[in-house]
Design a protein around this motif. Structure first.
Motif, short mmCIF file in Angstrom:
data_model
loop_
_atom_site.label_atom_id
_atom_site.label_comp_id
_atom_site.label_asym_id
_atom_site.label_seq_id
_atom_site.Cartn_x
_atom_site.Cartn_y
_atom_site.Cartn_z
N SER A 17 0.78 -1.23 0.18
CA SER A 17 0.04 -0.15 0.02
C SER A 17 0.90 1.29 -0.07
CB SER A 17 -1.10 -0.07 1.13
OG SER A 17 -1.88 -1.22 1.35
N GLY A 119 -13.11 -7.43 -0.91
CA GLY A 119 -12.03 -6.41 -0.98
C GLY A 119 -12.09 -5.72 -2.00
N VAL A 122 -14.92 -3.07 -1.29
CA VAL A 122 -14.35 -2.03 0.12
C VAL A 122 -13.51 -1.03 -0.53
CG1 VAL A 122 -13.24 -2.16 2.14
CG2 VAL A 122 -15.17 -3.55 2.04
N ALA A 123 -12.43 -1.55 -1.55
CA ALA A 123 -11.51 -0.76 -2.11
C ALA A 123 -12.00 0.21 -2.98
CB ALA A 123 -10.40 -1.50 -2.84
N THR A 126 -13.73 2.87 -0.68
CA THR A 126 -12.77 3.79 -0.09
C THR A 126 -12.16 4.67 -1.00
OG1 THR A 126 -12.12 1.88 1.23
CG2 THR A 126 -10.57 3.67 1.33
N THR A 130 -12.30 8.74 -0.07
CA THR A 130 -11.46 9.30 0.48
C THR A 130 -10.58 9.78 -0.52
OG1 THR A 130 -9.98 7.28 0.77
CG2 THR A 130 -11.40 7.85 2.49
N LEU A 135 -4.97 4.36 1.32
CA LEU A 135 -6.25 3.70 1.95
C LEU A 135 -6.96 2.57 1.23
CD1 LEU A 135 -7.65 6.56 3.97
CD2 LEU A 135 -6.32 4.60 4.94
N THR A 136 -6.83 3.11 -0.25
CA THR A 136 -7.69 2.02 -1.06
C THR A 136 -6.87 0.66 -1.11
OG1 THR A 136 -8.44 3.84 -2.28
CG2 THR A 136 -8.60 1.74 -3.39
N TRP A 138 -4.69 -0.23 1.00
CA TRP A 138 -4.79 -0.99 2.38
C TRP A 138 -6.03 -1.56 2.66
CZ3 TRP A 138 -2.00 -3.13 5.99
CH2 TRP A 138 -2.57 -2.98 7.17
N CYS A 139 -7.15 -1.06 2.35
CA CYS A 139 -8.22 -1.68 2.75
C CYS A 139 -8.41 -3.22 1.68
CB CYS A 139 -9.64 -0.89 2.40
SG CYS A 139 -9.54 0.41 3.36
N LEU A 142 -5.76 -5.68 3.12
CA LEU A 142 -6.02 -5.99 4.79
C LEU A 142 -7.02 -6.79 4.60
CD1 LEU A 142 -5.45 -5.48 7.67
CD2 LEU A 142 -7.51 -3.52 7.48
N ILE A 143 -8.19 -6.88 3.82
CA ILE A 143 -9.23 -7.80 3.68
C ILE A 143 -8.50 -9.20 2.94
CG2 ILE A 143 -11.36 -8.54 2.63
CD1 ILE A 143 -12.17 -5.49 2.84
#
Length: 187
Positions: A17, A119, A122-123, A126, A130, A135-136, A138-139, A142-143
């Motif tokens: 990320s 994932g 959510v990306a 995000t 944002t 963050l995109t 990372w989300c 992370l998932i």
């Protein structure tokens, strides 16, 4: 046997990320944003798949899978395809690598595909909320770390067999059969 731990997977996701966000910001000064997006996402995906393949317990097929993925990725980048098709290819290549090298059954592969879809969703959310590439990414990653728990969810438990051992069951069946034959002979 190599295994992927949760902390190791989180660390790889965090590194990818950071590299992706920094790479996007620096390369967008030189190249158009669309080209930078494709190059960065393809590069990060290559590193993630390489990480997965070389942490797999399989001894064969890892290098050939990575070469096949790289070739297909370069062809798609040179073909100037749309971002949507590239994202579908990148997500499906993650799913294919994890299904072949980590998942043991069809249910695990289906759950893995759903995890990638979650994932991806959510990306996208995000990014639209944002506008942050860090963050995109990372989300999304992370998932994706949760894929290490899929085999535990889909482990098929063996039915406990409370029956008799085979030779004892055979002896009982043999005794019942001889008793039945004796009763038939007596009538």
């Amino acid at each position: 046997m190599k295994t992927i731990s949760l902390t190791q997977s989180i660390f790889i996701g965090l590194c990818l990320s950071i590299v992706g966000a920094v790479g996007f910001q620096t390369m967008s000064w030189v190249l158009p944003e669309g080209d930078v997006l494709q190059i960065i996402l393809s590069t990060i995906n290559f590193v993630y798949i390489a990480y997965l393949l070389f942490n797999s317990s399989h001894k064969t097929g890892r290098l050939s899978c990575l070469i096949l993925y790289s070739t297909a990725n370069i062809i798609l980048l040179l073909a100037f395809i749309s971002h949507e098709i590239l994202l579908i290819f990148l997500c499906s290549s993650i799913w294919l690598a994890r299904s072949i090298f980590f998942q043991k059954n069809l249910l695990a592969s289906i759950i893995d595909a759903l995890l990638i879809l979650i994932g991806y969703s959510v990306a996208l959310w995000t990014l639209s909320t944002t506008h942050s590439w860090f963050l995109t990414l990372w989300c999304f990653y992370l998932i994706q770390t949760l894929f290490i728990y899929i085999p535990q969810l889909t482990r098929i438990k063996k039915k406990q067999d409370n029956s008799l051992p085979d030779n004892q069951a055979f002896q009982i069946a043999y005794k019942n059969a001889t008793n039945a034959i004796k009763r038939i002979e007596n009538h």
